[in-house]
Design an enzyme around this catalytic site. Structure first.
Site, PDB file in Angstrom:
ATOM      1  N   TYR A  85      -2.706  -0.472  10.190  1.00 49.99           N
ATOM      2  CA  TYR A  85      -2.580  -0.840   8.782  1.00 49.99           C
ATOM      3  C   TYR A  85      -1.250  -0.347   8.211  1.00 49.99           C
ATOM      4  CZ  TYR A  85      -3.843  -1.390   3.860  1.00 49.99           C
ATOM      5  OH  TYR A  85      -3.864  -1.754   2.538  1.00 49.99           O
ATOM      6  N   SER A 123       0.852  -1.190   0.000  1.00 52.17           N
ATOM      7  CA  SER A 123       0.000   0.000   0.000  1.00 52.17           C
ATOM      8  C   SER A 123       0.881   1.231   0.000  1.00 52.17           C
ATOM      9  CB  SER A 123      -0.883   0.010   1.248  1.00 52.17           C
ATOM     10  OG  SER A 123      -1.550   1.239   1.401  1.00 52.17           O
ATOM     11  N   LYS A 143       1.931  -2.584   6.680  1.00 48.72           N
ATOM     12  CA  LYS A 143       2.421  -2.434   5.312  1.00 48.72           C
ATOM     13  C   LYS A 143       3.884  -1.971   5.288  1.00 48.72           C
ATOM     14  CE  LYS A 143      -1.269  -3.884   3.290  1.00 48.72           C
ATOM     15  NZ  LYS A 143      -1.275  -5.191   2.589  1.00 48.72           N
TER      16      LYS A 143
END
Length: 254
Positions: free
Chosen positions: A159, A146, A163
């Protein structure tokens, strides 16, 4: 003069495993690889969705099969990859978001996201690499990361952390396995309109923030990822490893 020849983007004779293929980016990647003539093994927890995808791929003249796979189960990963591999290409698109502020993040939510995004991605990549090494074959392993693997974001603390971790282990694996002809890279999308991100787009404040940050002035669609995954899977990217392909509309350019 002998003119150079563009390396092939085709994947004839290649076996590709796409995890998280039941919807969104993973489904689009599976279609893209199938269009490039790979035999695609689609994997996810949702067996019914996979069956429909395989049926549609086969009806379109492509070669595909399905495998039920929970990437949080390391034992299952190793068993299924050993059973159905070796795979020339891996696309690991299994992922989880669960947006929340740092103060509101619970331990359970932290563990749930980490188990899929870090642990699952790590051990699935390792399992496919192990199969290639045992078979003495080169390969291309692609983790769907991402833009949040390179920046931070509102309600994205866990998150983004996962990543960033994917970016780190991808580089290290690329170094370890480069001499064996195994390439390891990431694709880093911006916000792509999928079932996973719909809750964010439904928030007017967050939607406005996203559109302001994307320099091209539009949100991403799954089709925006398809060319990139074929590039990284094919010989067209034969000297590319340990790197991140940013498909973020310019988000990280500043």
């Amino acid at each position: 003069m002998t003119l150079p020849k563009t390396p092939s983007f085709r994947l004839d004779g290649k076996r590709a495993l796409v995890a998280g293929a039941s919807s969104g980016i993973g489904l689009a990647c599976a279609v893209a690889l199938a269009e490039a003539e790979a035999h695609v093994v689609v994997a996810a927890r949702s067996v019914n969705k996979l069956a429909n995808l395989v049926s549609d791929l086969q009806a379109a003249g492509f070669s595909a099969e399905a495998v039920a796979l929970d990437v949080s189960d390391v034992g299952l990963i190793d068993a299924e990859v050993a059973k159905h591999g070796p795979f020339d290409v891996l696309v690991n698109s299994a992922g989880m978001g669960l947006p929340a502020s740092a103060l509101d993040t619970t331990e359970d939510r932290f563990d749930a996201v980490s188990d899929i995004n870090i642990k699952g991605a790590y051990f699935l990549t390792r399992a496919v690499a192990r199969g290639l090494i045992e078979a003495g074959k080169p390969g291309s392993l692609i983790n769907i990361s991402s833009q949040m693997g390179h920046v931070g974001g509102i309600d994205r603390t866990v998150y983004a952390a996962t990543k960033h971790a994917v970016e780190g282990f991808t580089k290290s694996m690329a170094i370890e396995w480069g001499a064996k002809g195994i390439r390891v890279n990431t694709i880093c999308p911006t916000f792509i309109l999928t079932p996973l991100t719909q809750v964010t787009f439904d928030n007017p404040e967050r939607a406005a923030w996203i559109k302001e940050k994307i320099k091209l002035g539009r949100v991403g669609e799954v089709e925006d990822i398809m060319g990139g995954v074929v590039y990284l899977a094919s010989e067209a990217s034969s000297l590319v490893t340990g790197t991140a392909l940013m498909i973020d509309g310019g988000w990280t350019a500043e």
